[in-house]
Scaffold this motif. Structure first.
Motif, PDB file in Angstrom:
ATOM      1  N   LEU A 271       0.848  -1.188   0.000  1.00 42.30           N
ATOM      2  CA  LEU A 271       0.000   0.000   0.000  1.00 42.30           C
ATOM      3  C   LEU A 271       0.885   1.240   0.000  1.00 42.30           C
ATOM      4  O   LEU A 271       1.623   1.491   0.953  1.00 42.30           O
ATOM      5  CB  LEU A 271      -0.923   0.007   1.215  1.00 42.30           C
ATOM      6  CG  LEU A 271      -1.765   1.275   1.426  1.00 42.30           C
ATOM      7  CD1 LEU A 271      -2.671   1.548   0.228  1.00 42.30           C
ATOM      8  CD2 LEU A 271      -2.593   1.175   2.702  1.00 42.30           C
ATOM      9  N   ASP A 272       0.814   1.999  -1.078  1.00 46.41           N
ATOM     10  CA  ASP A 272       1.593   3.227  -1.191  1.00 46.41           C
ATOM     11  C   ASP A 272       1.043   4.276  -0.231  1.00 46.41           C
ATOM     12  O   ASP A 272      -0.168   4.461  -0.131  1.00 46.41           O
ATOM     13  CB  ASP A 272       1.534   3.746  -2.639  1.00 46.41           C
ATOM     14  CG  ASP A 272       2.376   4.984  -2.837  1.00 46.41           C
ATOM     15  OD1 ASP A 272       3.609   4.862  -2.873  1.00 46.41           O
ATOM     16  OD2 ASP A 272       1.782   6.073  -2.953  1.00 46.41           O
ATOM     17  N   LYS A 273       1.935   4.960   0.483  1.00 45.51           N
ATOM     18  CA  LYS A 273       1.506   5.960   1.477  1.00 45.51           C
ATOM     19  C   LYS A 273       0.726   7.102   0.833  1.00 45.51           C
ATOM     20  O   LYS A 273      -0.234   7.618   1.414  1.00 45.51           O
ATOM     21  CB  LYS A 273       2.724   6.512   2.219  1.00 45.51           C
ATOM     22  CG  LYS A 273       3.364   5.528   3.193  1.00 45.51           C
ATOM     23  CD  LYS A 273       2.413   5.205   4.338  1.00 45.51           C
ATOM     24  CE  LYS A 273       3.036   4.255   5.345  1.00 45.51           C
ATOM     25  NZ  LYS A 273       2.072   3.882   6.405  1.00 45.51           N
TER      26      LYS A 273
ATOM     27  N   LEU B  15      -6.865   8.110  -0.541  1.00 44.36           N
ATOM     28  CA  LEU B  15      -8.079   7.342  -0.251  1.00 44.36           C
ATOM     29  C   LEU B  15      -8.791   7.906   0.974  1.00 44.36           C
ATOM     30  O   LEU B  15     -10.024   8.026   0.985  1.00 44.36           O
ATOM     31  CB  LEU B  15      -7.739   5.868  -0.030  1.00 44.36           C
ATOM     32  CG  LEU B  15      -7.437   5.033  -1.271  1.00 44.36           C
ATOM     33  CD1 LEU B  15      -6.877   3.669  -0.880  1.00 44.36           C
ATOM     34  CD2 LEU B  15      -8.690   4.850  -2.128  1.00 44.36           C
ATOM     35  N   ARG B  16      -8.022   8.249   1.986  1.00 47.51           N
ATOM     36  CA  ARG B  16      -8.622   8.773   3.212  1.00 47.51           C
ATOM     37  C   ARG B  16      -9.237  10.154   2.993  1.00 47.51           C
ATOM     38  O   ARG B  16     -10.214  10.508   3.654  1.00 47.51           O
ATOM     39  CB  ARG B  16      -7.560   8.827   4.312  1.00 47.51           C
ATOM     40  CG  ARG B  16      -7.176   7.446   4.829  1.00 47.51           C
ATOM     41  CD  ARG B  16      -6.044   7.487   5.825  1.00 47.51           C
ATOM     42  NE  ARG B  16      -5.771   6.159   6.385  1.00 47.51           N
ATOM     43  CZ  ARG B  16      -4.782   5.892   7.229  1.00 47.51           C
ATOM     44  NH1 ARG B  16      -3.963   6.857   7.624  1.00 47.51           N
ATOM     45  NH2 ARG B  16      -4.612   4.670   7.688  1.00 47.51           N
ATOM     46  N   LYS B  17      -8.679  10.911   2.070  1.00 49.73           N
ATOM     47  CA  LYS B  17      -9.221  12.249   1.769  1.00 49.73           C
ATOM     48  C   LYS B  17     -10.218  12.220   0.610  1.00 49.73           C
ATOM     49  O   LYS B  17     -10.671  13.274   0.170  1.00 49.73           O
ATOM     50  CB  LYS B  17      -8.078  13.203   1.443  1.00 49.73           C
ATOM     51  CG  LYS B  17      -7.185  13.501   2.636  1.00 49.73           C
ATOM     52  CD  LYS B  17      -6.168  14.584   2.305  1.00 49.73           C
ATOM     53  CE  LYS B  17      -5.342  14.962   3.539  1.00 49.73           C
ATOM     54  NZ  LYS B  17      -4.380  16.057   3.240  1.00 49.73           N
ATOM     55  N   LYS B  18     -10.519  10.990   0.117  1.00 44.69           N
ATOM     56  CA  LYS B  18     -11.477  10.802  -0.988  1.00 44.69           C
ATOM     57  C   LYS B  18     -11.065  11.608  -2.224  1.00 44.69           C
ATOM     58  O   LYS B  18     -11.870  12.300  -2.856  1.00 44.69           O
ATOM     59  CB  LYS B  18     -12.897  11.185  -0.546  1.00 44.69           C
ATOM     60  CG  LYS B  18     -13.417  10.377   0.628  1.00 44.69           C
ATOM     61  CD  LYS B  18     -14.873  10.651   0.904  1.00 44.69           C
ATOM     62  CE  LYS B  18     -15.369   9.912   2.138  1.00 44.69           C
ATOM     63  NZ  LYS B  18     -15.268   8.461   2.008  1.00 44.69           N
TER      64      LYS B  18
ATOM     65  N   LEU C 111     -10.843  -1.572   2.023  1.00 47.82           N
ATOM     66  CA  LEU C 111      -9.815  -1.255   1.024  1.00 47.82           C
ATOM     67  C   LEU C 111      -9.997   0.169   0.511  1.00 47.82           C
ATOM     68  O   LEU C 111      -9.018   0.905   0.332  1.00 47.82           O
ATOM     69  CB  LEU C 111      -9.890  -2.242  -0.138  1.00 47.82           C
ATOM     70  CG  LEU C 111      -9.542  -3.705   0.179  1.00 47.82           C
ATOM     71  CD1 LEU C 111      -9.806  -4.584  -1.037  1.00 47.82           C
ATOM     72  CD2 LEU C 111      -8.083  -3.835   0.604  1.00 47.82           C
ATOM     73  N   LEU C 112     -11.236   0.566   0.289  1.00 52.56           N
ATOM     74  CA  LEU C 112     -11.510   1.921  -0.208  1.00 52.56           C
ATOM     75  C   LEU C 112     -11.176   2.995   0.830  1.00 52.56           C
ATOM     76  O   LEU C 112     -10.936   4.148   0.479  1.00 52.56           O
ATOM     77  CB  LEU C 112     -12.980   2.046  -0.618  1.00 52.56           C
ATOM     78  CG  LEU C 112     -13.380   1.273  -1.882  1.00 52.56           C
ATOM     79  CD1 LEU C 112     -14.895   1.251  -2.043  1.00 52.56           C
ATOM     80  CD2 LEU C 112     -12.730   1.878  -3.118  1.00 52.56           C
ATOM     81  N   GLN C 113     -11.148   2.613   2.109  1.00 56.39           N
ATOM     82  CA  GLN C 113     -10.790   3.555   3.175  1.00 56.39           C
ATOM     83  C   GLN C 113      -9.283   3.596   3.432  1.00 56.39           C
ATOM     84  O   GLN C 113      -8.823   4.364   4.267  1.00 56.39           O
ATOM     85  CB  GLN C 113     -11.514   3.168   4.467  1.00 56.39           C
ATOM     86  CG  GLN C 113     -13.018   3.369   4.410  1.00 56.39           C
ATOM     87  CD  GLN C 113     -13.747   2.720   5.586  1.00 56.39           C
ATOM     88  OE1 GLN C 113     -13.108   2.184   6.501  1.00 56.39           O
ATOM     89  NE2 GLN C 113     -15.068   2.759   5.559  1.00 56.39           N
ATOM     90  N   GLY C 114      -8.529   2.743   2.716  1.00 56.36           N
ATOM     91  CA  GLY C 114      -7.081   2.747   2.864  1.00 56.36           C
ATOM     92  C   GLY C 114      -6.589   2.087   4.136  1.00 56.36           C
ATOM     93  O   GLY C 114      -5.520   2.449   4.645  1.00 56.36           O
ATOM     94  N   GLN C 115      -7.327   1.104   4.666  1.00 58.79           N
ATOM     95  CA  GLN C 115      -6.897   0.411   5.881  1.00 58.79           C
ATOM     96  C   GLN C 115      -5.702  -0.485   5.567  1.00 58.79           C
ATOM     97  O   GLN C 115      -5.804  -1.404   4.750  1.00 58.79           O
ATOM     98  CB  GLN C 115      -8.035  -0.422   6.458  1.00 58.79           C
ATOM     99  CG  GLN C 115      -9.130   0.401   7.106  1.00 58.79           C
ATOM    100  CD  GLN C 115     -10.135  -0.467   7.851  1.00 58.79           C
ATOM    101  OE1 GLN C 115      -9.886  -1.635   8.121  1.00 58.79           O
ATOM    102  NE2 GLN C 115     -11.278   0.107   8.175  1.00 58.79           N
ATOM    103  N   ALA C 116      -4.584  -0.226   6.229  1.00 59.59           N
ATOM    104  CA  ALA C 116      -3.347  -0.967   5.959  1.00 59.59           C
ATOM    105  C   ALA C 116      -3.499  -2.459   6.241  1.00 59.59           C
ATOM    106  O   ALA C 116      -2.963  -3.300   5.512  1.00 59.59           O
ATOM    107  CB  ALA C 116      -2.209  -0.384   6.788  1.00 59.59           C
TER     108      ALA C 116
END
Length: 600
Positions: A181-183, A189-192, A292-297
């Motif tokens: 997962l790229d930072k 993803l978290r900022k939509k 996954l869409l929320q960017g959960q590591a």
């Protein structure tokens, strides 16, 4: 040895000379347990005996005295097992900037919650577990430095991390494991801020179709005034530009051995073990599309792919066309996979009650929209895993399969049981055979009760294109070798221990060789041991092969280790883990899926 118990129905037939009673079985294991003599002496001196502490379903210590009725009621699968939060086994952890020996100062400065004094950390650090570090010996450098539980192998007297220049390659980790997962992607993803143009184009066709249908309804009768037009419903080629089937990546699934996507146990180290034994197709653990869409590591970690996995896919779970289509587009652009699988066979309540898993089989409109939407944004084949149905005596897979062919799936996997059956009945391979004929020319894989090469041969006599192996791989991962070589492998206990040692090393490589990584590896090893203990060595069986639904009675192995591996008590699994990963920490606890079998 004389027979101590009679073989009951549903119990695996073991040669009489190996059978024993529960009391004799545990007495034999205790006689060879390290430190048992001192415990016996303590008992003889009148001191209180230290007993294993069991946990109840809520994770609290069980009362020592329970009525027999309560004990019987509490036996069985712990379906309400609480979600265990990751434990911390160190009082203070060392700052990553110190571990990685960065030239720059810590970004957080005085506000950093980690230690920056190496000598202070070393005073509280637990003892090393061994003289050799697997990561250092394999890659030439251990990224965990002084926090590694094998740090003596690669640290100098000044507590500096050593490097073997002949082995070390700076990009080795990125080469062996892909789909990180790229930072920057996580932040977007978290900022939509991620664009889903393909998914949005498809979703507009669904909403446009609904609006047209509403406009065409008679306001008095609420019935459609005109017949539905072709623009209603699924996307068409005219709506958006999409790949033609011939332009998509093609995968030859036929006559392959497919390792099922296994929740918890189907992790990357376990898949590496199965690849060594001949698994052709591997798939990541079920990943929730919303996470996954929320960017959960933690969810993205389920998508990681090892270099040895030459034919690899990921499995997604979701119940709505918008999230599933967006997620498919996201993965299509950011990770390297050969196919994407839709989980429409998961039986657990958490998933089913939301409409996902098996719930999709009863929501055909949503199911169709999900399949067509994901197909419209993917450059790789889309596959589907289903069950025979939801209710035990009401199969619906044969009705769904012809429809799924029209929707554009590239592979269908059918588990030969319904949701209600779970694993209590034998898989219905006659029904799988019927469905495979309906699926042609789309390949259909059969799944259920494969534990020997003979089971695989019978499965191949049906019309299936290939076989998926699930529990069979957990009980004996060398099953893939047995199938390919058409033989029963009477594997020794030392060979089985070597397999567990390989898994432990792969786990240290994947989760880390520091205290947290070691204990995470141990937890996954214990989960796997809860299945491995069901294996019965071929040389002990009265009748070969072992059947998957036959439970093993108490028996003595041909040596102490074989007997220890046959134990279904978590305390004995702990002992096996300590042979590979050292002693458990004082605050270690493990709560498997069996209520009457926990460790603290």
């Amino acid at each position: 040895m004389e027979s101590a118990v009679e073989v009951e129905r549903g119990t695996a037939p073991i040669k009489e000379q190996f059978l024993t009673s529960k009391e004799k079985f545990h007495a034999f294991l205790d006689s060879g347990r390290p430190g048992q003599k001192s415990e016996d002496a303590e008992r003889d001196s009148g001191e209180p005996e230290q007993k294993r502490i069991r946990l109840d379903s809520e994770g609290a210590p069980e009362e020592p005295e329970k009525k027999e009725e309560e004990k019987k009621r509490r036996r069985g699968q712990n379906k309400s097992r609480p979600r265990m939060k990751p434990q911390s086994y160190e009082g203070r952890r060392l700052c990553p900037s110190i571990i990685q020996e960065r030239d720059t100062k810590c970004f957080f400065g005085d506000k950093c919650r980690f230690l920056h004094d190496v000598s202070e950390y070393m005073r509280s650090k637990a003892e090393d577990l061994g003289e050799q570090c697997y990561l250092f010996n394999t890659f030439g450098k251990c990224q965990y430095g002084v926090t590694c539980r094998f740090a003596k192998a690669h640290t100098s007297a000044e507590m500096k991390n050593l490097v073997n220049a002949d082995l070390y390659k700076p990009s080795a980790d990125r080469e062996t494991v892909r789909n990180h997962l790229d930072k920057d992607l996580q932040r977007r993803l978290r900022k939509k801020q991620v664009s889903f143009s393909g998914a949005e184009a498809f979703l507009k066709t669904i909403s446009r179709g609904k609006k047209l249908e509403e406009e065409q309804r008679d306001p008095e009768t609420q019935e459609s005034a005109v017949p539905p037009v072709k623009t209603v419903g699924p996307i068409t080629d005219a709506d958006i530009i999409k790949l033609r089937p011939c332009e998509k990546k093609q995968v030859d699934f036929r006559d392959k051995l497919y390792l099922a996507p296994l929740t918890t146990c189907g992790n990357l180290p376990f898949r590496r073990v199965c690849k060594r034994f001949g698994a052709d197709v591997t798939c990541g653990e079920m990943a929730m599309c919303t996470n996954l869409l929320q960017g959960q590591a933690s969810e993205w970690a389920l998508l990681k792919r090892h270099a040895s996995e030459d034919l690899f896919g990921v499995q997604l779970e979701g119940c709505f066309p918008d999230t599933m289509t967006r997620c498919a587009e996201l993965l299509n652009q950011n990770i390297d996979v050969d196919f994407v699988d839709i989980n429409s066979g998961c039986p657990i309540d958490l998933v089913y009650k939301k409409g996902g898993g098996c719930g999709l089989m009863t929501r055909t409109t949503k199911f169709e929209q999900i399949v067509r939407g994901m197909n419209s944004v993917l450059d790789v084949p889309l596959t589907v895993k289903i069950r025979t149905g939801v209710q035990q005596n009401c199969n619906v897979a044969h009705k769904l399969i012809p429809e799924m062919k029209k929707w554009g799936v590239s592979l269908i996997t059918l588990h030969g049981r319904s949701r209600e059956q779970r694993y209590t009945k034998s898989a219905d391979w006659d029904y799988i055979d019927t469905c495979s004929q309906l699926a042609a020319p789309v390949p259909l894989f059969g799944n259920g009760d494969i534990l020997s090469y003979e089971d695989a041969m019978k499965a191949r006599e049906t019309g299936v294109s290939g076989i998926m192996v699930a529990r069979g791989a957990l009980i004996k991962p060398w099953l893939f070798t047995e199938i390919k070589e058409s033989r029963h492998w009477d594997i020794s206990s030392s060979e089985r221990l070597d397999i567990l040692r390989d898994f432990s090393n792969f786990g240290l490589e994947h989760w880390g060789s520091d205290t947290q990584g070691v204990e995470k590896t141990r937890s996954f090893l214990l989960e796997w041991l809860s299945f491995l203990c069901r294996y019965i060595p071929v040389g002990l069986l009265e009748r070969v092969p072992q059947k998957i639904n036959e439970r093993p009675p108490f028996y003595m192995g041909r040596d102490y280790m074989e007997t220890l591996m046959a134990s279904q008590h978590v305390g004995d699994w702990i002992q096996i883990s300590e042979m590979l990963l050292g002693p458990v920490p004082n605050n270690f606890s493990f709560l498997p899926k069996h209520k009457a079998n926990a460790y603290k």
